[in-house]
Design a protein around this motif. Structure first.
Motif, PDB file in Angstrom:
ATOM      1  N   ALA A  80       0.832  -1.210   0.000  1.00  0.00           N
ATOM      2  CA  ALA A  80       0.000   0.000   0.000  1.00  0.00           C
ATOM      3  C   ALA A  80       0.866   1.259   0.000  1.00  0.00           C
ATOM      4  CB  ALA A  80      -0.926  -0.001   1.221  1.00  0.00           C
ATOM      5  N   ALA A  81       1.985   1.201   0.736  1.00  0.00           N
ATOM      6  CA  ALA A  81       2.870   2.366   0.801  1.00  0.00           C
ATOM      7  C   ALA A  81       3.430   2.696  -0.575  1.00  0.00           C
ATOM      8  CB  ALA A  81       4.006   2.105   1.789  1.00  0.00           C
ATOM      9  N   GLU A  82       3.525   1.696  -1.437  1.00  0.00           N
ATOM     10  CA  GLU A  82       4.055   1.907  -2.782  1.00  0.00           C
ATOM     11  C   GLU A  82       2.936   2.083  -3.806  1.00  0.00           C
ATOM     12  OE1 GLU A  82       7.172   2.213  -3.816  1.00  0.00           O
ATOM     13  OE2 GLU A  82       8.234   1.802  -1.963  1.00  0.00           O
ATOM     14  N   GLY A  83       1.710   2.234  -3.301  1.00  0.00           N
ATOM     15  CA  GLY A  83       0.602   2.564  -4.201  1.00  0.00           C
ATOM     16  C   GLY A  83      -0.057   1.383  -4.875  1.00  0.00           C
ATOM     17  N   LEU A  84       0.192   0.183  -4.393  1.00  0.00           N
ATOM     18  CA  LEU A  84      -0.475  -0.980  -4.993  1.00  0.00           C
ATOM     19  C   LEU A  84      -1.799  -1.245  -4.286  1.00  0.00           C
ATOM     20  CD1 LEU A  84       2.836  -1.900  -5.538  1.00  0.00           C
ATOM     21  CD2 LEU A  84       1.392  -3.409  -6.924  1.00  0.00           C
ATOM     22  N   PRO A  85      -2.778  -1.764  -5.014  1.00  0.00           N
ATOM     23  CA  PRO A  85      -4.085  -2.024  -4.400  1.00  0.00           C
ATOM     24  C   PRO A  85      -4.011  -3.217  -3.453  1.00  0.00           C
ATOM     25  CG  PRO A  85      -4.042  -2.880  -6.639  1.00  0.00           C
ATOM     26  CD  PRO A  85      -2.738  -2.174  -6.428  1.00  0.00           C
ATOM     27  N   ILE A  86      -4.534  -3.053  -2.275  1.00  0.00           N
ATOM     28  CA  ILE A  86      -4.555  -4.173  -1.315  1.00  0.00           C
ATOM     29  C   ILE A  86      -6.001  -4.450  -0.940  1.00  0.00           C
ATOM     30  CG2 ILE A  86      -2.229  -3.776  -0.412  1.00  0.00           C
ATOM     31  CD1 ILE A  86      -3.699  -2.373   2.008  1.00  0.00           C
ATOM     32  N   LEU A  93      -8.633 -12.099 -10.593  1.00  0.00           N
ATOM     33  CA  LEU A  93      -8.848 -11.124 -11.667  1.00  0.00           C
ATOM     34  C   LEU A  93     -10.305 -11.184 -12.096  1.00  0.00           C
ATOM     35  CD1 LEU A  93      -7.543  -9.044 -13.582  1.00  0.00           C
ATOM     36  CD2 LEU A  93      -7.025 -10.924 -15.150  1.00  0.00           C
ATOM     37  N   PHE A  94     -10.918 -10.010 -12.155  1.00  0.00           N
ATOM     38  CA  PHE A  94     -12.346  -9.907 -12.471  1.00  0.00           C
ATOM     39  C   PHE A  94     -12.538  -9.193 -13.808  1.00  0.00           C
ATOM     40  CE2 PHE A  94     -11.809  -9.667  -7.826  1.00  0.00           C
ATOM     41  CZ  PHE A  94     -12.550 -10.781  -7.446  1.00  0.00           C
ATOM     42  N   PRO A  95     -13.742  -9.243 -14.358  1.00  0.00           N
ATOM     43  CA  PRO A  95     -14.006  -8.425 -15.555  1.00  0.00           C
ATOM     44  C   PRO A  95     -13.708  -6.949 -15.299  1.00  0.00           C
ATOM     45  CG  PRO A  95     -15.710 -10.059 -15.315  1.00  0.00           C
ATOM     46  CD  PRO A  95     -14.869 -10.144 -14.065  1.00  0.00           C
ATOM     47  N   GLU A  96     -13.837  -6.547 -14.047  1.00  0.00           N
ATOM     48  CA  GLU A  96     -13.387  -5.202 -13.690  1.00  0.00           C
ATOM     49  C   GLU A  96     -12.529  -5.271 -12.437  1.00  0.00           C
ATOM     50  OE1 GLU A  96     -15.941  -1.675 -13.512  1.00  0.00           O
ATOM     51  OE2 GLU A  96     -17.142  -2.711 -15.052  1.00  0.00           O
ATOM     52  N   GLY A  97     -11.266  -4.973 -12.578  1.00  0.00           N
ATOM     53  CA  GLY A  97     -10.384  -4.906 -11.421  1.00  0.00           C
ATOM     54  C   GLY A  97      -9.810  -6.245 -10.993  1.00  0.00           C
ATOM     55  N   LEU A  98      -9.014  -6.184  -9.949  1.00  0.00           N
ATOM     56  CA  LEU A  98      -8.412  -7.391  -9.399  1.00  0.00           C
ATOM     57  C   LEU A  98      -8.302  -7.247  -7.894  1.00  0.00           C
ATOM     58  CD1 LEU A  98      -5.275  -6.510  -8.626  1.00  0.00           C
ATOM     59  CD2 LEU A  98      -4.920  -6.823 -11.066  1.00  0.00           C
ATOM     60  N   ALA A  99      -8.085  -8.382  -7.210  1.00  0.00           N
ATOM     61  CA  ALA A  99      -7.973  -8.354  -5.747  1.00  0.00           C
ATOM     62  C   ALA A  99      -6.937  -9.356  -5.274  1.00  0.00           C
ATOM     63  CB  ALA A  99      -9.334  -8.663  -5.120  1.00  0.00           C
ATOM     64  N   LEU A 100      -6.118  -8.913  -4.346  1.00  0.00           N
ATOM     65  CA  LEU A 100      -5.148  -9.812  -3.712  1.00  0.00           C
ATOM     66  C   LEU A 100      -5.836 -10.573  -2.602  1.00  0.00           C
ATOM     67  CD1 LEU A 100      -3.354  -7.718  -5.138  1.00  0.00           C
ATOM     68  CD2 LEU A 100      -1.875  -7.721  -3.123  1.00  0.00           C
ATOM     69  N   ALA A 101      -5.532 -11.881  -2.483  1.00  0.00           N
ATOM     70  CA  ALA A 101      -6.124 -12.654  -1.400  1.00  0.00           C
ATOM     71  C   ALA A 101      -5.069 -13.246  -0.474  1.00  0.00           C
ATOM     72  CB  ALA A 101      -7.010 -13.761  -1.971  1.00  0.00           C
ATOM     73  N   ASP A 102      -3.806 -13.083  -0.819  1.00  0.00           N
ATOM     74  CA  ASP A 102      -2.736 -13.524   0.072  1.00  0.00           C
ATOM     75  C   ASP A 102      -1.443 -12.840  -0.366  1.00  0.00           C
ATOM     76  OD1 ASP A 102      -1.719 -14.923   2.267  1.00  0.00           O
ATOM     77  OD2 ASP A 102      -0.923 -16.510   0.977  1.00  0.00           O
ATOM     78  N   ALA A 103      -0.532 -12.683   0.582  1.00  0.00           N
ATOM     79  CA  ALA A 103       0.750 -12.074   0.253  1.00  0.00           C
ATOM     80  C   ALA A 103       1.824 -12.658   1.157  1.00  0.00           C
ATOM     81  CB  ALA A 103       0.695 -10.553   0.435  1.00  0.00           C
ATOM     82  N   ARG A 104       2.973 -12.898   0.562  1.00  0.00           N
ATOM     83  CA  ARG A 104       4.100 -13.413   1.331  1.00  0.00           C
ATOM     84  C   ARG A 104       5.361 -12.767   0.768  1.00  0.00           C
ATOM     85  NH1 ARG A 104       4.931 -19.616   0.844  1.00  0.00           N
ATOM     86  NH2 ARG A 104       2.743 -19.623   1.406  1.00  0.00           N
TER      87      ARG A 104
END
Lengths: 463, 220
Positions: free
Chosen positions: B17-23, B204-215
């Motif tokens: 988030a600090a680098e401007g990525l969507p979380i 990944l969706f027809p509109e937008g994307l979402a992260l569900a895990d991060a490591r």
């Protein structure tokens, strides 16, 4: 970067340190190749135990040579090499090709380190050690083996001496020669990035073939590759999979990073063409020196049905576009060609064709802009095929690629003649298609650039 | 691994988030009751995950519960995860439980990063699930890249048609994906201390994307 590299290739005098009268020794073979290769500058054998070798006066040391020496070729035992480099620097030597082995490759890291310091501190640029030398044909400088004199347009840079030499021999057999051959050896000092930089601006070089097992500095390599591929094709074969650091593969990303995934990506991003075999490396670099176009469309004109189908398969599975013939093109061909011809792509002129029938078909294809590349497959002995192609390529803008097979002695002679004229000619249709498909790009933005704007270049323009 | 450490999932999201990525929207809860409250704020169903520096492979430790449909399910999941993590790794320090929305209907992707010995930071993308496990259908680039290069990278995988309307599927938001990959590649380039980064899955969706895990594994 590139500091003093040019002195290696444009040397005006060469000393072979460790020159030998024994024909089995490298110090003899290289001296002989320098002499027979036609090097016009001074050639000085250095061997304290000899008066004369191969008709040349032998000197006891570098210091005893009365003229300035630009380049030394080093064939003495490894232990003496670091001191020799420092001595050479005192006599104004600018570059050294170290053939001698016995350094890092046998675990002698300490000696390799000493040689590195000798190079750094003296400013003498080193190719090798543990290498097969360099050969720069524009300067008739065959400080290597085998002896190859034919000037050509391909620069061969190889981490393996043998693989580089195999390419060099094929180039000699094809009569196309090369501009340069460099065996990197242990890559102690002069590395692939600097050499790519040098050959990017070398006017004798029109394509660069690289065989590597790794790169010294990945980012620097990419920077040089990008500059090179903007002006000439670079083809890369990579072996030696690095597994270092993969034992602790804890992330998915790391576990799927196949052996060469990152190297492949770096090549793609830099515009270099990666291949998977020595033959592909040779074929693509050879085509790269002859064919400037990047468009993926291909019309196959053949006398052999089977070869035409194989070429089509190879083209389609390698991302080339094999367009179907429009009705008006078919109509024009039907009018001009005998009725047994099979009008399609591949365009089968059948086994009774003569050379002129190819020219008729090619002119019609050119008129209708069927494709940017024409692959002419001569599947039988077809008299005067070479002359016909030479005329045709001056008439039409399409790139002409030839495969001559099943033509017996006549085929071999004609193939050689075509290559002498600078026409990209291959022994099989698959190899022809693979070579051009390696050079063309799937990226539309680049492909449009050269569409119909280029032609096969006569050899005289290459040199 | 004495010379490397993994960031916890909330710490990964802070860095991204600090680098401007969507979380994704997420909450950290420290008790079953707080978890139930936060879940209600996100909207059901939710996913609950262990947050502990000692638990890198969360599923392996029984540290993940999905498709939690109501407050009671969340409370039970909290207690169940606590005890199974405790059994799996008694020394684990539990910082709390992370609550995320349960994403539905997206296509599963894997996005990652890796610091290569020869080329430095790289970015990776592929289809998730069995595609990555079995077929290793992924593409790499040396970071940083722009969105145009990211588009090339997306088109390069064999499964590309699955993202672009194959057999009547809705075409997915490849533009958002390309921008995301380019942004992530810049982050990786700016943070050479990142040794490995896994975003798995990304939906990944027809509109937008979402992260569900991060490591994220960083050099200590």
């Amino acid at each position: 970067m590139n500091h003093g590299i040019e002195h290696l290739f444009n040397a005006r005098s060469v000393a072979v340190v460790g020159a030998s009268a024994n024909p089995g020794k490298r110090g003899h073979i290289i001296l002989k190749n320098l002499i027979e290769g036609g090097f016009t500058g001074g050639i000085y054998p250095v061997n304290p135990g000899a008066e004369e070798i191969l008709g040349k006066k032998s000197y006891p040391s570098l210091g005893a040579i009365p003229e300035p020496v630009d380049l030394i070729v080093v064939c003495i035992p490894a232990a003496g090499v670091p001191a020799l480099i420092r001595e050479a620097a005192r006599h104004g030597v600018k570059g050294a090709v170290v053939i001698s082995g016995g350094f890092r490759e046998v675990g002698n890291l300490q000696l390799e380190g000493e040689l590195y310091r000798a190079s750094q501190e003296s400013g003498v640029r080193i190719v090798g050690p543990n290498c097969q030398g360099i050969n720069y044909t524009p300067n008739h400088l065959c400080a290597s083996w085998p002896l190859i004199r034919t000037q050509g347009s391909m620069a061969i840079i190889s981490e393996s001496g043998t693989i580089g030499a195999a390419l060099a021999e094929w180039a000699e057999e094809d009569g196309i020669g090369f501009s340069a051959f460099i065996s990197l050896g242990n890559r102690l000092d002069v590395n692939e990035s600097e050499l790519v930089e040098f050959f990017t601006s070398d006017p004798a070089t029109r394509s660069i073939a690289l065989y590597l097992e790794g790169v010294k500095d990945g980012r620097a390599f990419m920077t040089q590759l990008k500059q090179a591929t903007a002006v000439k094709p670079v083809v890369v074969l990579k072996a030696g999979r690095t597994v270092r650091g993969r034992e602790a593969a804890q992330s998915h990303t790391k576990s799927v990073a196949g052996d060469d995934a990152v190297f492949d990506a770096a090549c793609k991003q830099s515009g270099a063409r990666k291949v998977e075999s020595i033959t592909e490396l040779y074929d693509a670099a050879k085509a790269g020196g002859m064919l400037p176009g990047l468009n993926p469309s291909l019309l196959i004109i053949t006398s052999s049905g089977g070869s035409g189908i194989l070429a089509t398969d190879a083209a389609e599975s390698n991302g080339m576009h094999v367009p179907v013939l429009e009705p008006e093109v078919k109509a024009a061909l039907a009018e001009a060609l005998p009725s047994q011809c099979i009008l399609g792509n591949p365009l089968d002129l059948t086994g009774d064709t003569d050379a002129e029938r190819y020219a008729v078909a090619a002119r019609i294809a050119a008129h209708w802009k069927v494709a940017a590349n024409l692959l002419l497959i001569f599947g039988d002995p077809i008299p005067k095929a070479g002359e016909m192609v030479d005329r045709l390529r001056r008439e039409i803008p399409q790139q002409i690629i030839v495969s001559y097979l099943g033509g017996g002695e006549e085929g071999k002679i004609e193939s050689r003649k075509l290559l002498d004229l600078g026409v990209a000619t291959f022994p099989t249709p698959e190899r022809a298609v693979k070579a051009i498909s390696t050079l063309i790009t799937k990226r539309k933005d680049l492909a449009e650039k050269e569409f119909f704007s280029t032609k096969t270049m006569p050899k005289e323009d290459l040199l | 691994m004495p010379d490397a450490l993994f960031l916890t999932e909330p710490a990964c999201y802070r860095l991204l988030a600090a680098e401007g990525l969507p979380i994704p929207p997420h909450f950290l809860a420290h008790s079953p009751e707080e978890a139930a409250e936060k879940a209600a704020l996100l909207g059901f169903p939710v996913v609950l995950k262990i947050v502990s520096p000692q638990v890198v492979h969360k599923s392996e430790a029984g540290g993940v519960r999905v498709a939690l449909a109501d407050a009671e399910a969340v409370r039970q999941a909290y207690r169940a995860v606590e005890s199974s993590v405790h059994a799996f790794r008694p020394e684990a320090v539990i910082e709390g439980m992370l609550l995320l929305p349960q994403f539905q209907g997206g296509t599963e992707l894997i996005v990652g990063g890796l610091r290569d010995i020869q080329f430095g930071p790289t970015v990776m993308f592929g289809l998730g699930g069995i595609f990555v496990e079995l077929l290793k259908d992924v593409s790499f680039r040396v970071a940083p890249i722009d969105a145009a290069e990211a588009s090339e990278m997306i088109r390069e995988i064999k499964g590309y048609p699955l993202l672009n309307g194959f057999r009547g599927r809705l075409p997915l938001d490849l533009e958002a994906l390309a921008v995301f990959l380019a942004d992530l590649s810049r982050l990786l380039d700016r943070h050479p201390e990142i040794e490995e980064l896994d975003l798995n899955p990304v939906f990944l969706f027809p509109e937008g994307l979402a992260l569900a895990d991060a490591r994220i594994k960083v050099t200590a």
